[in-house]
Enzyme design. Structure first.
Site, PDB file in Angstrom:
ATOM      1  N   ASP A 188       0.875  -1.168   0.000  1.00 15.18           N
ATOM      2  CA  ASP A 188       0.000   0.000   0.000  1.00 15.18           C
ATOM      3  C   ASP A 188       0.916   1.223   0.000  1.00 15.18           C
ATOM      4  O   ASP A 188       2.133   1.113  -0.187  1.00 15.18           O
ATOM      5  CB  ASP A 188      -0.989  -0.046   1.177  1.00 15.18           C
ATOM      6  CG  ASP A 188      -0.328   0.215   2.522  1.00 15.18           C
ATOM      7  OD1 ASP A 188       0.916   0.293   2.578  1.00 15.18           O
ATOM      8  OD2 ASP A 188      -1.067   0.347   3.520  1.00 15.18           O
ATOM      9  N   CYS A 244       3.308  -3.003   4.012  1.00 15.63           N
ATOM     10  CA  CYS A 244       2.479  -1.852   4.377  1.00 15.63           C
ATOM     11  C   CYS A 244       3.248  -1.060   5.429  1.00 15.63           C
ATOM     12  O   CYS A 244       4.448  -1.290   5.615  1.00 15.63           O
ATOM     13  CB  CYS A 244       1.072  -2.267   4.821  1.00 15.63           C
ATOM     14  SG  CYS A 244       0.977  -3.222   6.350  1.00 15.63           S
ATOM     15  N   THR A 284       3.285  -1.019   8.737  1.00 16.87           N
ATOM     16  CA  THR A 284       3.840  -1.866   9.803  1.00 16.87           C
ATOM     17  C   THR A 284       3.986  -3.326   9.379  1.00 16.87           C
ATOM     18  O   THR A 284       4.633  -4.093  10.104  1.00 16.87           O
ATOM     19  CB  THR A 284       2.900  -1.857  11.022  1.00 16.87           C
ATOM     20  OG1 THR A 284       1.618  -2.322  10.566  1.00 16.87           O
ATOM     21  CG2 THR A 284       2.775  -0.465  11.617  1.00 16.87           C
ATOM     22  N   HIS A 344      10.398 -23.821   9.246  1.00 10.21           N
ATOM     23  CA  HIS A 344       9.402 -24.491  10.087  1.00 10.21           C
ATOM     24  C   HIS A 344       7.975 -24.319   9.579  1.00 10.21           C
ATOM     25  O   HIS A 344       7.162 -25.224   9.717  1.00 10.21           O
ATOM     26  CB  HIS A 344       9.459 -23.935  11.528  1.00 10.21           C
ATOM     27  CG  HIS A 344      10.696 -24.345  12.268  1.00 10.21           C
ATOM     28  ND1 HIS A 344      10.804 -24.236  13.635  1.00 10.21           N
ATOM     29  CD2 HIS A 344      11.875 -24.855  11.834  1.00 10.21           C
ATOM     30  CE1 HIS A 344      12.010 -24.668  14.023  1.00 10.21           C
ATOM     31  NE2 HIS A 344      12.681 -25.043  12.943  1.00 10.21           N
ATOM     32  N   HIS A 387       7.512 -33.582  11.508  1.00 10.89           N
ATOM     33  CA  HIS A 387       6.764 -32.851  12.542  1.00 10.89           C
ATOM     34  C   HIS A 387       6.326 -31.470  12.056  1.00 10.89           C
ATOM     35  O   HIS A 387       5.261 -30.982  12.452  1.00 10.89           O
ATOM     36  CB  HIS A 387       7.550 -32.774  13.865  1.00 10.89           C
ATOM     37  CG  HIS A 387       8.893 -32.123  13.770  1.00 10.89           C
ATOM     38  ND1 HIS A 387       9.965 -32.725  13.159  1.00 10.89           N
ATOM     39  CD2 HIS A 387       9.334 -30.934  14.225  1.00 10.89           C
ATOM     40  CE1 HIS A 387      11.011 -31.925  13.246  1.00 10.89           C
ATOM     41  NE2 HIS A 387      10.654 -30.825  13.884  1.00 10.89           N
TER      42      HIS A 387
HETATM   43  C1  RB5 Z   1      -1.684   3.068   6.219  1.00 13.65           C
HETATM   44  O1  RB5 Z   1      -1.645   4.338   6.758  1.00 13.65           O
HETATM   45  C2  RB5 Z   1      -1.351   2.032   7.270  1.00 13.65           C
HETATM   46  O2  RB5 Z   1      -2.415   1.881   8.137  1.00 13.65           O
HETATM   47  C3  RB5 Z   1      -1.000   0.715   6.622  1.00 13.65           C
HETATM   48  O3  RB5 Z   1       0.085   0.912   5.760  1.00 13.65           O
HETATM   49  C4  RB5 Z   1      -0.579  -0.423   7.529  1.00 13.65           C
HETATM   50  O4  RB5 Z   1       0.449  -0.039   8.392  1.00 13.65           O
HETATM   51  C5  RB5 Z   1      -1.662  -1.123   8.234  1.00 13.65           C
HETATM   52  O5  RB5 Z   1      -1.439  -2.108   8.965  1.00 13.65           O
END
Ligand code: RB5
Length: 144
Positions: free
Chosen positions: A7, A63, A65, A96, A131
Site C-alpha cells: 500500500d 504496508c 507496519t 518451520h 513434525h
Molecule cells: C496506512 O496508513 C497504514 O495503516 C498501513 O500501511 C498499515 O500499516 C496497516 O497495517
C-alpha cells in the site's frame, strides 16, 4: 517468479526491494500500488490469490507496519503469511512454517535490514521434516 505488492505505507520500501531483487537477479513482478493512497486488503487479496493460483512461487507484502497486510493475508485459506522484523524469524518462517508470503513494515524497518530479511526468506527452504509437515496440516485443518 516472486510477486511483491504494497500500500502507500509500504511503497517506498517496495521500490528499494524491487531494485534489490533486480540486482540479485530474482525475477519479481510488482502488483501495485503506485504510491497513491489505497486499502491494503485489496493488495493482500490480489497477491495471495495469484500465489495460490500458482502464478508466483511466493509473495512479499509491504504496508506501514506489515500488520494489516499479514492479518488480511492470513484470512485467505492456503496462505501462511509471516510478518518478520528480523532474519532469524524469516529463516524459521521458511524452515518451520513454509510461509508462502513474507510481510514487512515499510515504516518500521530500515532498508538494509529489510533486504537481509528478504534474502533470508528467499534463500531458506522448508525443512520438510515430518513434525513440521504435520503442524502445517493441522493449520490447514483449522481453515475448515
Ligand atoms: C496506512 O496508513 C497504514 O495503516 C498501513 O500501511 C498499515 O500499516 C496497516 O497495517
Amino acid at each position: 517468479m516472486i510477486a511483491i505488492a504494497s500500500d502507500h505505507g509500504g511503497y517506498a520500501l517496495k521500490q528499494i526491494l524491487l531494485d534489490h531483487l533486480a540486482a540479485r537477479g530474482v525475477p519479481a513482478e510488482d502488483l501495485g500500488c503506485g504510491g497513491e493512497p489505497v486499502d491494503y486488503p485489496d493488495y493482500a487479496g490480489k497477491l495471495c490469490r495469484a500465489v495460490l493460483a500458482g502464478q508466483y512461487e511466493r509473495g512479499i507484502l509491504v504496508c506501514g507496519t506489515g500488520i494489516g497486510m499479514s492479518i488480511a493475508a492470513n484470512k485467505i485459506p492456503g496462505i501462511r503469511a509471516a510478518l518478520c522484523a528480523d532474519c532469524y524469524s524469516a529463516e524459521m518462517a521458511r524452515q518451520h512454517n513454509d510461509a508462502n508470503v513474507l510481510c514487512l513494515g515499510g515504516r518500521t524497518l530500515g532498508s538494509e535490514l529489510a533486504k537481509k530479511i528478504v534474502d533470508t526468506y528467499l534463500d531458506t527452504p522448508f525443512s520438510n521434516a515430518e513434525h513440521h509437515r504435520k503442524r502445517i496440516a493441522m493449520i490447514k485443518d483449522l481453515e475448515r
